[in-house]
Write a protein that holds these residues in place. Structure first.
Motif, mmCIF file in Angstrom:
data_model
loop_
_atom_site.group_PDB
_atom_site.id
_atom_site.type_symbol
_atom_site.label_atom_id
_atom_site.label_comp_id
_atom_site.label_asym_id
_atom_site.label_seq_id
_atom_site.Cartn_x
_atom_site.Cartn_y
_atom_site.Cartn_z
ATOM 1 N N PRO A 161 36.788 33.931 -5.251
ATOM 2 C CA PRO A 161 36.413 33.678 -3.857
ATOM 3 C C PRO A 161 35.436 34.710 -3.295
ATOM 4 N N SER A 162 35.612 35.967 -3.683
ATOM 5 C CA SER A 162 34.709 37.015 -3.187
ATOM 6 C C SER A 162 33.290 36.845 -3.710
ATOM 7 N N ASP A 163 33.122 36.122 -4.825
ATOM 8 C CA ASP A 163 31.780 35.848 -5.326
ATOM 9 C C ASP A 163 31.015 34.919 -4.389
ATOM 10 N N ILE A 164 31.742 34.234 -3.511
ATOM 11 C CA ILE A 164 31.128 33.313 -2.549
ATOM 12 C C ILE A 164 30.996 33.960 -1.178
ATOM 13 N N THR A 165 32.099 34.531 -0.696
ATOM 14 C CA THR A 165 32.117 35.052 0.673
ATOM 15 C C THR A 165 31.573 36.471 0.786
ATOM 16 N N GLY A 166 31.689 37.246 -0.283
ATOM 17 C CA GLY A 166 31.386 38.666 -0.212
ATOM 18 C C GLY A 166 32.669 39.471 -0.122
ATOM 19 N N SER A 167 32.560 40.776 -0.101
ATOM 20 C CA SER A 167 33.758 41.619 -0.096
ATOM 21 C C SER A 167 33.448 42.982 0.506
ATOM 22 N N GLU A 168 34.530 43.743 0.753
ATOM 23 C CA GLU A 168 34.398 45.106 1.258
ATOM 24 C C GLU A 168 34.116 46.051 0.082
ATOM 25 N N ILE A 169 33.044 46.808 0.200
ATOM 26 C CA ILE A 169 32.652 47.768 -0.841
ATOM 27 C C ILE A 169 32.793 49.186 -0.284
ATOM 28 N N TYR A 170 33.354 50.071 -1.091
ATOM 29 C CA TYR A 170 33.554 51.461 -0.666
ATOM 30 C C TYR A 170 32.308 52.281 -0.991
ATOM 31 N N TYR A 171 31.701 52.858 0.039
ATOM 32 C CA TYR A 171 30.504 53.681 -0.112
ATOM 33 C C TYR A 171 30.844 55.134 0.216
ATOM 34 N N GLU B 279 33.408 55.202 3.290
ATOM 35 C CA GLU B 279 33.756 54.126 4.212
ATOM 36 C C GLU B 279 33.585 52.784 3.515
ATOM 37 N N PHE B 280 34.322 51.799 4.015
ATOM 38 C CA PHE B 280 34.183 50.430 3.514
ATOM 39 C C PHE B 280 33.119 49.694 4.321
ATOM 40 N N ARG B 281 32.242 49.015 3.603
ATOM 41 C CA ARG B 281 31.212 48.201 4.250
ATOM 42 C C ARG B 281 31.260 46.795 3.661
ATOM 43 N N PHE B 282 31.009 45.830 4.517
ATOM 44 C CA PHE B 282 31.022 44.439 4.068
ATOM 45 C C PHE B 282 29.692 44.103 3.401
ATOM 46 N N ALA C 87 34.037 28.533 6.158
ATOM 47 C CA ALA C 87 32.588 28.517 6.374
ATOM 48 C C ALA C 87 32.113 27.130 6.792
ATOM 49 N N MET C 88 32.620 26.086 6.133
ATOM 50 C CA MET C 88 32.166 24.737 6.413
ATOM 51 C C MET C 88 32.641 24.240 7.773
ATOM 52 N N GLU C 89 33.852 24.596 8.160
ATOM 53 C CA GLU C 89 34.423 24.052 9.390
ATOM 54 C C GLU C 89 34.119 24.914 10.606
ATOM 55 N N GLU C 90 34.256 26.236 10.461
ATOM 56 C CA GLU C 90 34.140 27.127 11.617
ATOM 57 C C GLU C 90 32.869 27.955 11.618
ATOM 58 N N ARG C 91 32.070 27.834 10.580
ATOM 59 C CA ARG C 91 30.789 28.545 10.477
ATOM 60 C C ARG C 91 30.975 30.054 10.621
ATOM 61 N N GLN C 92 31.994 30.545 9.937
ATOM 62 C CA GLN C 92 32.266 31.966 9.908
ATOM 63 C C GLN C 92 33.060 32.281 8.651
ATOM 64 N N VAL C 93 33.095 33.576 8.303
ATOM 65 C CA VAL C 93 33.851 34.040 7.141
ATOM 66 C C VAL C 93 34.663 35.248 7.571
ATOM 67 N N THR C 94 35.950 35.240 7.248
ATOM 68 C CA THR C 94 36.825 36.354 7.587
ATOM 69 C C THR C 94 37.208 37.090 6.307
ATOM 70 N N VAL C 95 36.875 38.379 6.254
ATOM 71 C CA VAL C 95 37.179 39.230 5.103
ATOM 72 C C VAL C 95 37.790 40.522 5.616
ATOM 73 N N ALA C 96 38.945 40.877 5.073
ATOM 74 C CA ALA C 96 39.653 42.112 5.440
ATOM 75 C C ALA C 96 39.886 42.185 6.947
ATOM 76 N N GLY C 97 40.206 41.050 7.552
ATOM 77 C CA GLY C 97 40.532 41.023 8.972
ATOM 78 C C GLY C 97 39.346 41.001 9.908
ATOM 79 N N THR C 98 38.148 41.029 9.376
ATOM 80 C CA THR C 98 36.941 41.013 10.210
ATOM 81 C C THR C 98 36.219 39.689 10.034
#
Length: 327
Positions: free
Chosen positions: A74-84, A91-94, A123-134
């Motif tokens: 799933p993260s290959d589609i939506t993206g994920s939090e990466i630690y920099y 810090e974690f960045r999306f 994404a299809m229904e609400e036109r948004q993506v929620t990752v790690a609570g954001t």
């Protein structure tokens, strides 16, 4: 130039490079104008991928292509939090995934398991993506075109009804006509011989349709008049799939579950967009009938009796259109 003339020109531009698939191009534009998503089903080599690529060529919009495979996450589609880390601090960045684009091609969507398919639901229904609570909003111009192959079902994962219902239309793509196939052969031959120069690329970029044109067209589509009789006709078509016993004993035997309210909404949106493309000032019953199969075929669950008799969703919708009277 008016939005209508511009969109008709866009359709012709795509049609010059995607031959013999006028119906698919029309449905692709209807999906874009109606702000919905498409599930396109057809055999390999019928220009499904080529159609949306050409749309992104002539429209000022980005395109992401996701090849669905059994090992996709799933993260290959939506993206994920990466630690920099920088200067001793972390810090974690999306990091956004490929779904963050205007046009998203989900190629062979039924090749990935349900948890990956479900990554597209929000994404299809609400036109948004929620990752790690954001929650991260998607672009205003957004369309998912998912493809699937009707053959080679071994090792595939059929889409659940909940996700199927989120597609505005389920479009079937068939073989092109014989004359078109000859033109396709010549087109591919010419493309292989042509050296795509920088001048040619620049000219294509200058002719791109602005995203604002799509938004202006949507406003005009919303303003198209729909009489109460046509609204009642749309509702009656959907109701006939839920209470088929009121119309015909065969329908009652064939339909297990009817269309959801999304079917009613989809018929309204798509018939408006179809009427607008045809240059109509108001929605006619034949505009609704022209789009009914694409909007309803994936929202009707057929019974075992229908499957045993070889009855398809198209046959059922033909029967519904035949039996439901125009008020």
């Amino acid at each position: 130039m008016s939005p209508h003339d511009t969109i008709i020109g866009l359709s012709k531009d795509i049609g010059r490079t995607v031959l013999g698939q006028e119906a698919m191009i029309e449905r692709l534009l209807i999906g874009l104008l109606a702000n919905g998503n498409l599930l396109v089903e057809g055999l390999p080599g019928l220009a499904k991928t080529r159609a949306i690529k050409k749309l992104s060529t002539f429209l000022d919009a980005g395109l992401s292509r996701i090849q669905f495979t059994p090992d996709l996450l799933p993260s290959d589609i939506t993206g994920s939090e990466i630690y920099y880390t920088a200067e001793g601090k972390g810090e974690f960045r999306f990091q956004s995934g490929p779904v963050f684009n205007n046009l998203v091609l989900a190629d062979e969507i039924n090749r990935a398991p349900a948890k990956v398919q479900a990554a597209l639901l929000e994404a299809m229904e609400e036109r948004q993506v929620t990752v790690a609570g954001t929650t991260h909003p998607l672009p205003l111009l957004f369309l998912v075109m998912a493809t699937q192959n009707p053959i080679e079902q071994e090792g595939t994962y059929p889409l659940p009804e909940a996700q199927l219902d989120r597609f505005l239309m389920h479009v079937y793509v068939d073989y092109p006509a014989e004359a078109s196939e000859r033109d396709i052969m010549r087109l591919v031959r010419d493309e292989e011989q042509m050296d795509s120069s920088a001048v040619h690329t620049t000219a294509a970029e200058q002719q791109k349709v602005a995203q604002q044109t799509i938004f202006d067209a949507r406003r005009e589509i919303h303003a198209i008049h729909m009489a109460d009789a046509v609204e009642n006709y749309i509702v009656s078509l959907v109701q006939a799939t839920r209470t088929p016993e009121r119309y015909d004993k065969d329908l009652r035997k064939w339909i297990q579950i009817g269309a959801s309210p999304r079917g009613t909404i989809g018929l309204d949106k798509c018939s408006r967009a179809y009427a607008w493309l045809k240059g109509h000032d108001y929605v006619r019953p034949d505009d609704v009938q022209a789009i009914a199969h694409d909007v309803l075929r994936h929202r009707i669950l057929l019974s075992y009796d229908a499957q045993a008799e070889g009855i398809t969703a198209n046959v059922v919708i033909d029967k519904v259109v035949q039996l439901v009277a125009v008020a």
